[in-house]
Enzyme design. Structure first.
Site, PDB file in Angstrom:
ATOM      1  N   HIS A 105       0.816  -1.223   0.000  1.00 51.04           N
ATOM      2  CA  HIS A 105       0.000   0.000   0.000  1.00 51.04           C
ATOM      3  C   HIS A 105       0.844   1.265   0.000  1.00 51.04           C
ATOM      4  O   HIS A 105       0.333   2.345  -0.277  1.00 51.04           O
ATOM      5  CB  HIS A 105      -0.923  -0.001   1.222  1.00 51.04           C
ATOM      6  CG  HIS A 105      -2.020  -1.014   1.107  1.00 51.04           C
ATOM      7  ND1 HIS A 105      -3.321  -0.684   0.808  1.00 51.04           N
ATOM      8  CD2 HIS A 105      -2.001  -2.372   1.204  1.00 51.04           C
ATOM      9  CE1 HIS A 105      -4.059  -1.782   0.741  1.00 51.04           C
ATOM     10  NE2 HIS A 105      -3.281  -2.821   0.981  1.00 51.04           N
ATOM     11  N   ASP A 118       3.327   9.390  -0.719  1.00 49.46           N
ATOM     12  CA  ASP A 118       2.137   8.639  -0.330  1.00 49.46           C
ATOM     13  C   ASP A 118       1.922   7.546  -1.360  1.00 49.46           C
ATOM     14  O   ASP A 118       1.979   7.825  -2.565  1.00 49.46           O
ATOM     15  CB  ASP A 118       0.922   9.580  -0.315  1.00 49.46           C
ATOM     16  CG  ASP A 118      -0.061   9.241   0.784  1.00 49.46           C
ATOM     17  OD1 ASP A 118      -0.148   8.047   1.140  1.00 49.46           O
ATOM     18  OD2 ASP A 118      -0.733  10.153   1.279  1.00 49.46           O
TER      19      ASP A 118
HETATM   20  C1  GDG Z   1      -2.215   3.771   3.362  1.00 44.93           C
HETATM   21  C2  GDG Z   1      -1.201   4.442   2.422  1.00 44.93           C
HETATM   22  C3  GDG Z   1      -2.899   4.398   0.593  1.00 44.93           C
HETATM   23  C4  GDG Z   1      -8.659  10.161   8.003  1.00 44.93           C
HETATM   24  N1  GDG Z   1      -9.056  10.871   9.072  1.00 44.93           N
HETATM   25  C5  GDG Z   1     -10.182  10.306   9.495  1.00 44.93           C
HETATM   26  C6  GDG Z   1     -10.473   9.213   8.675  1.00 44.93           C
HETATM   27  N2  GDG Z   1      -9.526   9.153   7.760  1.00 44.93           N
HETATM   28  C7  GDG Z   1      -9.514   8.177   6.665  1.00 44.93           C
HETATM   29  C8  GDG Z   1      -9.616   8.884   5.333  1.00 44.93           C
HETATM   30  C9  GDG Z   1      -9.082   7.828   4.391  1.00 44.93           C
HETATM   31  C10 GDG Z   1      -8.058   7.122   5.272  1.00 44.93           C
HETATM   32  O1  GDG Z   1      -8.328   7.454   6.628  1.00 44.93           O
HETATM   33  C11 GDG Z   1      -6.653   7.587   4.966  1.00 44.93           C
HETATM   34  O2  GDG Z   1      -6.236   6.989   3.776  1.00 44.93           O
HETATM   35  P1  GDG Z   1      -4.964   7.471   2.965  1.00 44.93           P
HETATM   36  O3  GDG Z   1      -4.959   6.745   1.680  1.00 44.93           O
HETATM   37  O4  GDG Z   1      -5.050   8.944   2.787  1.00 44.93           O
HETATM   38  O5  GDG Z   1      -3.696   7.174   3.865  1.00 44.93           O
HETATM   39  P2  GDG Z   1      -3.074   6.010   4.836  1.00 44.93           P
HETATM   40  O6  GDG Z   1      -3.868   5.816   6.056  1.00 44.93           O
HETATM   41  O7  GDG Z   1      -1.661   6.424   5.044  1.00 44.93           O
HETATM   42  O8  GDG Z   1      -3.150   4.664   3.971  1.00 44.93           O
HETATM   43  C12 GDG Z   1      -1.921   5.278   1.366  1.00 44.93           C
HETATM   44  C13 GDG Z   1      -3.792   3.615   1.528  1.00 44.93           C
HETATM   45  O9  GDG Z   1      -3.032   2.891   2.520  1.00 44.93           O
HETATM   46  C14 GDG Z   1      -4.645   2.594   0.767  1.00 44.93           C
HETATM   47  O10 GDG Z   1      -3.860   1.753   0.005  1.00 44.93           O
HETATM   48  O11 GDG Z   1      -3.712   5.223  -0.212  1.00 44.93           O
HETATM   49  O12 GDG Z   1      -0.984   5.845   0.467  1.00 44.93           O
HETATM   50  O13 GDG Z   1      -0.301   5.260   3.159  1.00 44.93           O
HETATM   51  O14 GDG Z   1     -10.068   6.914   4.018  1.00 44.93           O
HETATM   52  O15 GDG Z   1     -10.938   9.267   5.097  1.00 44.93           O
HETATM   53  N3  GDG Z   1     -11.545   8.409   8.837  1.00 44.93           N
HETATM   54  C15 GDG Z   1     -12.381   8.688   9.868  1.00 44.93           C
HETATM   55  N4  GDG Z   1     -12.163   9.739  10.718  1.00 44.93           N
HETATM   56  C16 GDG Z   1     -11.081  10.579  10.561  1.00 44.93           C
HETATM   57  O16 GDG Z   1     -10.917  11.545  11.338  1.00 44.93           O
HETATM   58  N5  GDG Z   1     -13.459   7.911  10.068  1.00 44.93           N
END
Ligand code: GDG
Length: 467
Positions: A157, A365
């Site tokens: 990821h 990312d």
């Molecule tokens: C890894 C990789 C890759 C955030 N704040 C809250 C909340 N979130 C949710 C967001 C989003 C998720 O968390 C974050 O996803 P990301 O993709 O931005 O980043 P990572 O957590 O680092 O994920 C990344 C991912 O895996 C998938 O393969 O895209 O590059 O690092 O869904 O909405 N959710 C809630 N409350 C919050 O305050 N419920």
């Protein structure tokens, strides 16, 4: 059809009430497993004095979660240690933050062995196994050692770093060689796949046999790029929910005569929050006439509190936000709201929907799902503008965002100015093309492409074929 066994460090069964835990991987897997009757295996999140390998089994909505407790020392060495203090910083180009400690390495191997021993008895001959992320790179090797011959795929990821970065890892060859025990290894983008191939060519006497098939360490592996997406259908439903609408109205009410700029990220140094704040500060300094027309909201729930680097970043961001508000705030307005709380997903959909600008500027990312969620939450008739880091995997699929170098406060400030001035026809044009790709390349497309590629590959002889 065969069962799908998904393996990841943590298991988060969908609760369906909007209160799912934070993190891109959990979101994606919950959505992916909805379609399959399968097993989701991983750590329970609990610790025990002595590892027993006893399974906790729970079934929700056709998905069986099988979890195992770990020892405290496992958590220190494997999860907080090798995974989050060694691999995470290194793979995000933060060699300066990476800790290289043999005890972490040993803990990582031990937990992967423990996972394999606990999982192996659950595996039936036709099952397909899909392992996720950097915590579990050697899992296939451990399963093969126990005689498991099923097809096993791995999806990373996070970014795969450039060759010169990767070789900073002590015993990097051992880690990469273990990847050749999978049948298929998937990356978020073609760029990460190429970086992996370059490593294999340089360090493992490798060659590319054909596109998507690489030879290294005298063995053969299928590789591919499978960009992850969001559950666009579920998001469309959520954005119409009562909670989402209430949140959107609330945010609209507290930004009357102003434009909302929003960032939503786990509190992590890879997300570029300090650089983002500095970019916003530049914007305020250089545009006195626009100052009172904006409000920036940064939501950053705290994660991985046990890792020191995360405590430090929070302190630095507290300082920066204080400085920005101290310098620019007025009696009736402060430019930056910095919130460390976790919000429900439906509430986030409402917040995104109220924001004229989505500011998504990670330094590195793997993909970044927030960029896609922001787009999915917009009103098609009056959409906001996405500002996106060119170092997020998502930038490849989202050329109609305003792409920026997140390290440059000037570029971020310029992009903010441009986004705020953008006329509606251009916003609609850009958003339409972004939304098409978010809808088309969603989480179901990702899952199907990976699973089909995993099932479709010709069976390889074991032990690994030597060519
Ligand atoms: C890894 C990789 C890759 C955030 N704040 C809250 C909340 N979130 C949710 C967001 C989003 C998720 O968390 C974050 O996803 P990301 O993709 O931005 O980043 P990572 O957590 O680092 O994920 C990344 C991912 O895996 C998938 O393969 O895209 O590059 O690092 O869904 O909405 N959710 C809630 N409350 C919050 O305050 N419920």
């Amino acid at each position: 059809m065969s069962r799908l066994i998904v393996v990841s460090n943590r298991v988060n069964l969908p609760s369906g009430d909007g209160e799912e835990s934070v993190g891109g991987l959990a979101m994606a897997l919950a959505a992916a497993l909805k379609e399959y009757s399968g097993i989701w295996f991983g750590w329970s999140g609990k610790t025990t004095d002595t590892f027993t390998g006893g399974l906790n089994i729970e079934t929700v909505g056709g998905v069986t979660a099988a979890t195992v407790d770990l020892e405290e020392v496992d958590l220190d060495e494997y999860y907080n240690g090798y995974a989050n203090k060694t691999l995470w910083p290194l793979f995000h180009y933060r060699n300066d933050l990476a800790a290289f400690d043999r005890a972490f390495d040993k803990g990582y191997t031990r937990v992967n062995e423990r996972f394999a021993r606990t999982l192996a008895p659950l595996i039936e001959p036709d099952d397909i196994i899909w392992v996720h992320d950097y915590h579990l790179i050697p899992l296939a090797k451990e399963l093969r050692a126990l005689g498991i011959k099923n097809r096993i795929g791995f999806f990373l990821h996070i970014p795969w770093p450039a060759h010169q970065v990767m070789i900073n890892l002590p015993r990097h060859r051992q880690l990469v060689e273990a990847m050749f025990d999978y049948d298929l290894v998937g990356f978020q983008t073609a760029e990460y796949q190429q970086a992996f191939e370059e490593y294999v060519l340089s360090e493992a006497d490798g060659s590319i046999l054909r596109p998507g098939c690489v030879k290294g360490f005298g063995r053969v592996l299928e590789v591919g790029a499978f960009p992850i997406g969001i559950d666009a259908e579920d998001f469309a439903r959520m954005k119409k929910s009562a909670r989402a609408r209430r949140m959107r109205d609330l945010m609209t009410a507290c930004t009357v005569f102003r434009h909302l700029i929003v960032g939503v990220d786990r509190l992590d140094y890879s997300k570029g929050l300090e650089e983002r704040f500095l970019g916003f500060e530049q914007f305020l300094q250089r545009n006195p006439d626009l100052r009172r027309e904006v409000l920036m909201l940064q939501i950053a729930p705290v994660s991985r509190e046990a890792v020191e680097a995360y405590q430090e970043i929070r302190g630095r961001l507290d300082g920066l936000s204080g400085r920005i508000n101290g310098e620019f705030a007025d009696v009736d307005w402060a430019p930056l709201r910095w919130v460390n709380r976790n919000y429900r997903r439906d509430e986030l959909a409402g917040i995104y929907g109220a924001a004229r600008v989505g500011l998504v500027t990670p330094l590195r990312d793997g993909m970044n799902l927030v960029a896609k969620e922001y787009v999915a939450a917009q009103n098609p008739e009056d959409p906001g503008v996405l500002i996106l880091s060119r170092f997020a995997g998502a930038a490849r699929q989202m050329p109609d965002a305003l792409l920026v170098n997140p390290n440059s406060p000037e570029e971020v400030a310029d992009a903010l100015k441009r986004a705020l001035a953008m006329e509606r026809p251009e916003r609609i044009r850009r958003w339409t093309s972004l939304f098409e790709s978010v809808e088309r390349e969603d989480v179901a497309a990702w899952r199907d492409a990976f699973v089909e590629a995993l099932i479709g590959n010709p069976a390889k002889a074991r032990p690994a074929l030597v060519i």
